[in-house]
Scaffold this active site. Sequence first.
Site, short mmCIF file in Angstrom:
data_model
loop_
_atom_site.label_atom_id
_atom_site.label_comp_id
_atom_site.label_asym_id
_atom_site.label_seq_id
_atom_site.Cartn_x
_atom_site.Cartn_y
_atom_site.Cartn_z
N GLU A 1 0.83 -1.20 0.00
CA GLU A 1 0.00 0.00 0.00
C GLU A 1 0.87 1.26 0.00
OE1 GLU A 1 -3.60 1.91 2.76
OE2 GLU A 1 -2.18 0.48 3.63
N CYS B 1 -5.53 -2.80 2.92
CA CYS B 1 -5.19 -2.71 4.33
C CYS B 1 -6.39 -2.91 5.25
CB CYS B 1 -4.47 -1.40 4.60
SG CYS B 1 -3.49 -1.41 6.14
N LYS C 1 -10.26 2.42 -1.49
CA LYS C 1 -10.34 1.79 -0.16
C LYS C 1 -11.66 2.13 0.53
CE LYS C 1 -7.41 1.44 3.98
NZ LYS C 1 -6.07 1.84 4.52
#
Length: 295
Positions: free
Chosen positions: A43, A153, A116
């Site tokens: 990331e 993540c 995300k």
Amino acid sequence: MSKLSVAITQMASANDWAKNCDKGERLVREAAAKGAKLILLQELFDADYFCIEQHVKFLKQAEEIDRHPTVKRFAALAKELGVVLPVSVFERAGNAHYNTTVIVDDDGRELGIYRKSHIPDGRGYQEKFYFSPGDTGFKVWDTAAGRIGLGICWDQWFPECARSMALMGAEILLYPTAIGSEPPNPNYDSSSHWQNTMRGHAAANIMPLMASNRVGRETAPDGRSDIFYGRSFIADYQGEKIEEMDRTEEGIRVASFDMDMIRELRRSWGVFRDRRPELYGALMTLDGKTKSAAV
């Protein structure tokens, strides 16, 4: 495609775009030379982890996708090497900012983006200051390496994310990551919990999973720091770790899967056949009450 070779990477990033991209490129080239067709970078690999604290100046690092220098550089690399390469970047879209991954196919084409969905906010990981919650929804892409699903993540802690991508046809799950020390509790090591959560996604959905994390200490302008614990890994379709990196090393790991065999095994199990979506109403609420009870 039956046989698929994949690679995870792991590296320390610094406040130097060119050096980070050079290092990322070296790892991608090394993985491709070892036969990997699908290669995962961590990331926001092209910068240091600027989210440790809130600093307005870092918002200037975001770029629009169609002119993002990191995307352009690694799309060209994917085409040159003939590999599928998700590219994690800080995106600006109008007045909004997103933590975004661009999926680049082996011919250099950008197949689309994923923004995300779950944005953390805590000491050392103050991402809500920088990123709007993603508006793309979970997605799956048909690539030269097969059908891939990708979360970023914090997304990896949510089984709903992995199951959604599996239901959409994903055959392998990818999680670029930036995680390490826990500033509120410096003595707590979350790395095994982190791995085990994702290993559960692999086992529950009967598909391989790749996670690439960063390593090293990174320090914010005010002196506060995070230590990223690495431990990037590849899990098989049963959730077993078959490749893992340590807490400090930079490099790659490569693994191969018989995707036809895994596909047939997944079909033979009843975990998708026996689902009861009509009973899962609590998942559509925040407080655990079904919609009918809340009316």
